[in-house]
Scaffold this active site. Sequence first.
Site, PDB file in Angstrom:
ATOM      1  N   GLU A   1      -6.684  -7.645  -0.938  1.00 17.76           N
ATOM      2  CA  GLU A   1      -7.347  -7.514   0.367  1.00 17.76           C
ATOM      3  C   GLU A   1      -8.755  -6.990   0.136  1.00 17.76           C
ATOM      4  O   GLU A   1      -8.997  -6.233  -0.812  1.00 17.76           O
ATOM      5  CB  GLU A   1      -6.625  -6.516   1.290  1.00 17.76           C
ATOM      6  CG  GLU A   1      -5.268  -6.955   1.776  1.00 17.76           C
ATOM      7  CD  GLU A   1      -4.603  -5.926   2.686  1.00 17.76           C
ATOM      8  OE1 GLU A   1      -5.319  -5.211   3.415  1.00 17.76           O
ATOM      9  OE2 GLU A   1      -3.374  -5.842   2.643  1.00 17.76           O
TER      10      GLU A   1
ATOM     11  N   GLU B   1       0.798  -1.237   0.000  1.00 18.57           N
ATOM     12  CA  GLU B   1       0.000   0.000   0.000  1.00 18.57           C
ATOM     13  C   GLU B   1       0.826   1.279   0.000  1.00 18.57           C
ATOM     14  O   GLU B   1       0.401   2.289   0.574  1.00 18.57           O
ATOM     15  CB  GLU B   1      -0.944   0.013   1.203  1.00 18.57           C
ATOM     16  CG  GLU B   1      -2.037  -1.037   1.126  1.00 18.57           C
ATOM     17  CD  GLU B   1      -3.154  -0.815   2.139  1.00 18.57           C
ATOM     18  OE1 GLU B   1      -2.854  -0.292   3.215  1.00 18.57           O
ATOM     19  OE2 GLU B   1      -4.307  -1.140   1.832  1.00 18.57           O
TER      20      GLU B   1
HETATM   21  C1  GAL Z   1      -4.978  -2.710   4.660  1.00 18.51           C
HETATM   22  C2  GAL Z   1      -3.574  -3.167   5.082  1.00 18.51           C
HETATM   23  C3  GAL Z   1      -3.605  -4.354   6.019  1.00 18.51           C
HETATM   24  C4  GAL Z   1      -4.625  -4.156   7.079  1.00 18.51           C
HETATM   25  C5  GAL Z   1      -5.957  -3.946   6.428  1.00 18.51           C
HETATM   26  C6  GAL Z   1      -7.085  -3.862   7.414  1.00 18.51           C
HETATM   27  O1  GAL Z   1      -4.979  -1.405   4.268  1.00 18.51           O
HETATM   28  O2  GAL Z   1      -2.828  -3.477   3.949  1.00 18.51           O
HETATM   29  O3  GAL Z   1      -2.343  -4.559   6.571  1.00 18.51           O
HETATM   30  O4  GAL Z   1      -4.276  -3.042   7.831  1.00 18.51           O
HETATM   31  O5  GAL Z   1      -5.908  -2.760   5.680  1.00 18.51           O
HETATM   32  O6  GAL Z   1      -8.284  -3.873   6.721  1.00 18.51           O
END
Ligand code: GAL
Length: 787
Positions: free
Chosen positions: A443, A372
């Site tokens: 994710e 990210e």
């Molecule tokens: C994303 C991140 C993860 C975790 C996740 C929580 O932005 O890459 O490590 O923090 O959010 O939803």
Amino acid sequence: MQKVMLNNDWRFGTWDDSCRTVYDATLSPVRLPHTVKEVPLHNADPSMYAGEFVYQRRLNVHKEEGMSFILHVDGAAHQAQVYLNGALLGSHHCGYTAFAIDLTKALKDGDNLLTIRLDTREDPSIPPFGFVIDYLCYGGLYRDVWLEICPLSHVQDAFILADMYRHLRVELTYAGTGTQPLSLAVMDPQTNQCLALHKDDTGAAIQEFNVPDAQLWSPDHPKLYTLKVMYGEDVRTYIFGFRSIRLGACSDNVNDDWIYINEERVFLRGLNRHQSYPYVGYAMPSSMQEEDARILKEELHVNTVRTSHYPQSQYFIDACDRLGLLVFTEIPGWQHIGNQSWKQTAMTNTEEMVKQYRNHPSIILWGVRINESQDDDDFYAVTNRIAHSLDPSRPTSGVRYLQNSHLLEDVYAFNDFSYNGTGKGALSKKEVTKEEAPLLISECNGHMFPTKSWDDALHRQEHALRHARVLDAAMKDHTHIGCIAWCMFDYATHKDFGSGDRICYHGVLDSFRNPKLAAAVYASQQEEEPVLEISSSMNIGDYPAGYIGDFYAFTNADEVKLYRNDDFVKSFYPDPSAGLKHPPIRIDDTIGHLLEEKEGMDPSVAKDVVACLLAFQKYGMDRLPLSIKAKAAKLMAVNHMTMKEAARLYGIYAGGWGSDAIIWRFDAIRNGKVVKQVKKGPGHQLHLEVTCSSSHLIEGDTYDVSALRIQIKDEYGTVASYCQLPVTVTVVNPNVLEVIGPSTFTAEGGMCGSYLKTTGVSGSTAVIVRASGLEPVTVNMEVTKEN
Ligand code: GAL
């Protein structure tokens, strides 16, 4: 090559300069994997484990001439300096990759003092540090340490490229002078049969040959082979598999992106995994690493895992190789990019990651961006170049939350947090990128809907539905090659994240790997084992205004039959237009055919009465829709239904108050047969259910651990989600096993867990799990010592 494990006999304490040269017997005796400080389950903070520490060990070696002695440290979080007999021999600045130091010159015949100075503080000059991070970065020598003893002339590295055409290309790096005769043997570890023997005395670095009888490695058939490399006196083995990866678009539809394993299309259905555990952070031995891989493959039935946000234990990846679990691994980092020297360390990390993991068939993607982070073309051009040049066989990717960011990788990995409970589950490819490269959801969900195991039923149901909806959308539009959701289990985090107790309740499992409802979304996407989880306990008091509303069966059945006290209510079916093979089945009628069966009502009248009774439940009398009012009026005028009769029917079939306890039964039907049954009722007899990952522990290269998953359930098998009873674990023979963390803790959402660790002694013991007022559960465990 001889591998001498050095996990035992360490002394540990806070750093003092004298430790370089003096063995301090007053330091605490420890074994690896080790965490510098155990932390509580809730409200852990980096200050609890930050500092400068020492690990010391005697190294008694018979120093034979002509031999090399190379020290391997598989995980030292976060910066290590290695001293031998007082001399600094090397240092390492990444807590997530392994490193090796040649001790040969400094080593004495006989007794030596090995000292590792470990800095566990969050140093902003190295990844992942420099800004905020959403996970704790525990400190310790938390993986294996071992000594490689081999001839001076030896193979330093063998990169094995084995494709689906059964072609083997081995790139060798040699140490020492002169050329030794080389033989490469491909062995089947199951039969010990040699499939191919290849010889070459020229000392060439690249060796190529075919192994026509080899079977391919794939997620469904993860066939592994051993490559025995014999170079003069040096003999070593590597595990590998034959398989090819290709990214592509279907010829007839450019929007139909896929990843192909051995030319077979695979949709990557997965979860993100951190490498953390309650109390001990990163420090868990092989058995626990393997257990996580097993849970992913055999309980959650996913085919992919992302090792967010760093390379993880070789034991975990070895298990993925054996199980056929595909892996997306990535360099350490979280959003922040530091200065040039920080970037240089990230480049070194990229090189170490690729070199250390590239023989694993399970790894299919290299993550070469800081998770990210913003675009940084100069930086990422280098990390991409490093990965591609060290491994031309695998695509690169890098995880971003940015739409239309610069793409230097082969796969556009995007954290799609667009779903907030309404609208479509995921953005389509054209909304994310104009690039042709395949799109992967790396994710989703996570912080969009944190869910505790003790949240109410509607919340837990919504959590599961959101996982189902995003996955469904990603599978449906054919512009995604996969969806790897956030995340496998709840994890401890920094102060900037979490629910106030510094835990991110983002898992489909809790911290102890107990399943929440959302786990069933993944578990049900397979054909081998029947799955049936019902999202409601069927207790109206858990719902606003006592209205349960639509609820869901998470199942791989093709029909779910509902019974009330053994009277058939209705059948429910999956939505055939879903992208998911097994979408959750919506259950929106708990009266169904009962009025016809029990009251002898005419089917056409019963239909209207059911609609009215369900609407009374849903809207209350004062907010009824017009269509229902019209039906009610018709029932009164034409069918002479009285208010008194309507109230009687409502009391029996909708309210259920005062009647005998209602037991709801759900039958999962596949191919006309009942394959699984679930019952729900107002439970009042609780019991403990304890699952242990292994009752036979092995004291081998180090201690072993068994995980206990503890659940409190009612007599129908429903987890008692609001039961927060204290639970105690007692080891009857504490000589052989000890409890990691507290022995008394609280069930959270009716679930908790504990870890039992061997002490170095073999023997057996009973382990008793107790909760006040419940029948205790005894698990018999045995510890065997390996030579
Ligand atoms: C994303 C991140 C993860 C975790 C996740 C929580 O932005 O890459 O490590 O923090 O959010 O939803």
